[in-house]
Design a protein around this motif. Structure first.
Motif, short mmCIF file in Angstrom:
data_model
loop_
_atom_site.label_atom_id
_atom_site.label_comp_id
_atom_site.label_asym_id
_atom_site.label_seq_id
_atom_site.Cartn_x
_atom_site.Cartn_y
_atom_site.Cartn_z
N PHE A 1 92.03 -12.98 99.65
CA PHE A 1 90.68 -12.41 99.64
C PHE A 1 90.35 -11.79 101.00
O PHE A 1 89.82 -10.67 101.08
N VAL A 2 90.66 -12.52 102.07
CA VAL A 2 90.37 -12.00 103.41
C VAL A 2 91.17 -10.73 103.68
O VAL A 2 90.63 -9.72 104.15
N LEU A 3 92.48 -10.77 103.38
CA LEU A 3 93.32 -9.59 103.59
C LEU A 3 92.87 -8.42 102.70
O LEU A 3 92.90 -7.26 103.13
N GLY A 4 92.47 -8.74 101.47
CA GLY A 4 92.01 -7.69 100.56
C GLY A 4 90.73 -7.03 101.04
O GLY A 4 90.57 -5.80 100.93
N THR A 5 89.81 -7.81 101.59
CA THR A 5 88.58 -7.21 102.11
C THR A 5 88.85 -6.35 103.34
O THR A 5 88.23 -5.30 103.52
N LEU A 6 89.78 -6.79 104.18
CA LEU A 6 90.15 -5.97 105.34
C LEU A 6 90.80 -4.66 104.90
O LEU A 6 90.52 -3.59 105.46
N LEU B 1 84.22 -6.49 98.28
CA LEU B 1 84.36 -7.80 97.66
C LEU B 1 85.23 -7.75 96.41
O LEU B 1 85.98 -8.69 96.13
N PHE B 2 85.14 -6.66 95.67
CA PHE B 2 85.98 -6.54 94.48
C PHE B 2 87.45 -6.46 94.86
O PHE B 2 88.30 -7.10 94.21
N MET B 3 87.78 -5.70 95.89
CA MET B 3 89.17 -5.60 96.32
C MET B 3 89.70 -6.96 96.76
O MET B 3 90.85 -7.33 96.46
N GLY B 4 88.87 -7.72 97.48
CA GLY B 4 89.29 -9.06 97.87
C GLY B 4 89.55 -9.94 96.67
O GLY B 4 90.54 -10.69 96.62
N THR B 5 88.67 -9.85 95.67
CA THR B 5 88.84 -10.65 94.46
C THR B 5 90.08 -10.23 93.68
O THR B 5 90.85 -11.08 93.20
N ALA B 6 90.30 -8.93 93.55
CA ALA B 6 91.46 -8.43 92.80
C ALA B 6 92.78 -8.88 93.43
O ALA B 6 93.77 -9.12 92.74
N MET B 7 92.80 -9.00 94.75
CA MET B 7 94.01 -9.45 95.44
C MET B 7 94.25 -10.95 95.26
O MET B 7 95.34 -11.45 95.51
N SER B 8 93.23 -11.69 94.83
CA SER B 8 93.30 -13.15 94.78
C SER B 8 93.78 -13.71 93.46
O SER B 8 93.95 -14.91 93.32
N VAL B 9 94.02 -12.84 92.48
CA VAL B 9 94.27 -13.29 91.10
C VAL B 9 95.70 -13.77 90.91
O VAL B 9 96.65 -13.19 91.43
#
Length: 419
Positions: A110-115, A134-142
């Motif tokens: 999530f952190v890396l995705g938000t960055l 926030l969506f990009m962070g969430t999408a990376m976390s799945v």
């Protein structure tokens, strides 16, 4: 609906079913989940290889809304089955290890995705910048819980300690990821001018847990824990109505379908749940989900990415793989899990599959993703899922399968999902 539209719809459905079956079987022959071949079937029929004229001929604009509606029903059924198979028994005996790994597999990506989103926002953010980040962070976390379960079953890892731990981590991570996505959807304002309706989510969840669940329990007991016609009717109607309610109050319909699956009775209903998966899941898997894959593929266009587009993809893939792998590996090592087993666990947690595609489709429908970034994220989902098989063959060769060190987690039965 005109005669020509009906003719085109029936022909398109036949084409989708056959092509998805052929490529899905080919993927399984290559030790890949069927979902990989089915997604590729959609991409092959899209503009990436065929341009825009051929897909428009095969899938006329007048037919696509009908296909999209069928795909949405398939998404709802799939999310219901995911909720149905989130059995608390999977989490028993996992302790702090599963929780720590699951949270690490969510937090670091999530952190890396938000960055990464901050880097991509200038070119790809559409209107709601915070929602995009926030969506990009969430999408990376799945992590795709159903695909993970299928991989474990295919590789006969379902009864191993590492398999039980992976299932527990994926189950916890799924719940966290869906909660995060719900927050993003609420922030972006999926409900339009009726955002106040989101306040109804808490009482609705309460009604589902304390009213609907007991009623379902009574119905199941009355039916002898078998899938009677009455139970099947209630299940189908219930998941659709629940999805309709969450869609109306401003969340995506997938949350309502998922919640209805969660509140289905889990105690002493193994046979019933298996029958539901076989009856409903088979129809959805053979017809509705392939339609969803085609809709996904028709929106994927990699034909004119250029150098900057492929650079974006390289960054997306790097963040997706490193976030999950490093988060799972380091947290497992912190509990003194061996390096080999930690790497196996990290590889399993990197699978995204159909769950990621559903989240990306929701993002596209909400206007959070543009079509170019959506295309790149879909390819990332396919690549990270396809990576699992070859990496597991290297990290966990069959000769060492029975020599895996014991780690502190009880074995867990995988769900019966076929995806």
């Amino acid at each position: 609906m005109t005669t020509n539209q009906l003719f085109a719809l029936f022909c398109d459905l036949a084409l989708i079913i056959v092509l998805a079956r052929i490529l899905g079987a080919a993927a399984q022959r290559l030790s890949q989940p069927a979902v990989i071949g089915e997604v590729l079937a959609g991409i092959l029929l899209g503009p990436t290889l065929l341009g825009h004229s051929v897909p428009e001929f095969l899938f006329p604009p007048g037919v696509r809304p009908m296909l999209t509606a069928l795909a949405d029903v398939g998404m709802a059924v799939f999310m219901f089955i995911v909720g149905l198979e989130l059995d608390r028994k999977i989490l028993r005996g996992t302790g702090r290890l599963a929780v720590t790994v699951a949270v690490s597999c969510i937090l670091l990506p999530f952190v890396l995705g938000t960055l990464l989103a901050l880097v991509l926002a200038e070119e790809h953010a559409q209107g709601h910048r915070l929602g995009f980040v926030l969506f990009m962070g969430t999408a990376m976390s799945v992590t795709a819980f159903p695909v993970l379960a299928r991989i474990l079953t295919d590789r006969k890892m379902q009864h191993t300690p590492i398999g039980g731990l992976a299932l527990a981590c994926a189950a916890i991570g799924d719940v966290l990821a869906w909660c995060m996505l719900a927050a993003v959807v609420a922030l972006v304002g999926g409900g339009g001018g009726d955002q106040w309706l989101l306040l109804l989510l808490v009482p609705y969840a309460g009604v589902m847990v304390w009213v609907v669940r007991p009623l379902l329990r009574r119905l199941v007991v009355a039916g002898g824990s078998r899938l009677t016609p009455a139970v099947l009717t209630v299940v189908l109607a219930g998941l659709l109505v629940s999805g309709a309610v969450t869609e109306r109050i401003g969340l995506h319909f997938i949350f309502g379908a998922f919640l209805f699956g969660v509140v289905m009775p889990k105690e002493s209903t193994e046979r019933l749940r298996a029958d539901i998966v076989n009856r409903i899941g088979d129809v959805s898997g053979q017809l509705l989900q392939p339609v969803f894959f085609i809709i996904v593929g028709l929106k994927v266009d990699l034909s004119d990415l250029g150098g900057s587009g492929w650079l974006d993809f390289a960054l997306i893939l790097l963040v997706a793989v490193s976030g999950k792998f490093v988060g799972a590996f380091l947290s497992a090592r912190a509990f003194r899990v061996t390096a080999r087993q930690s790497a196996v666990l990290a590889t399993l947690m990197n699978t995204r599959g159909l769950t990621e595609l559903i989240i990306l489709t929701a993002g596209l429908q909400l206007g959070v993703l543009d079509e170019r970034l959506y295309s790149l994220m879909v390819v990332m989902a396919v690549v990270t899922t396809a990576m699992a098989g070859p990496l597991l063959a290297v990290l966990r060769p069959r000769a060492l399968a029975d020599q895996d060190p014991v780690i502190p987690v009880r074995n867990a039965q995988p769900p019966a999902t076929k995806r």
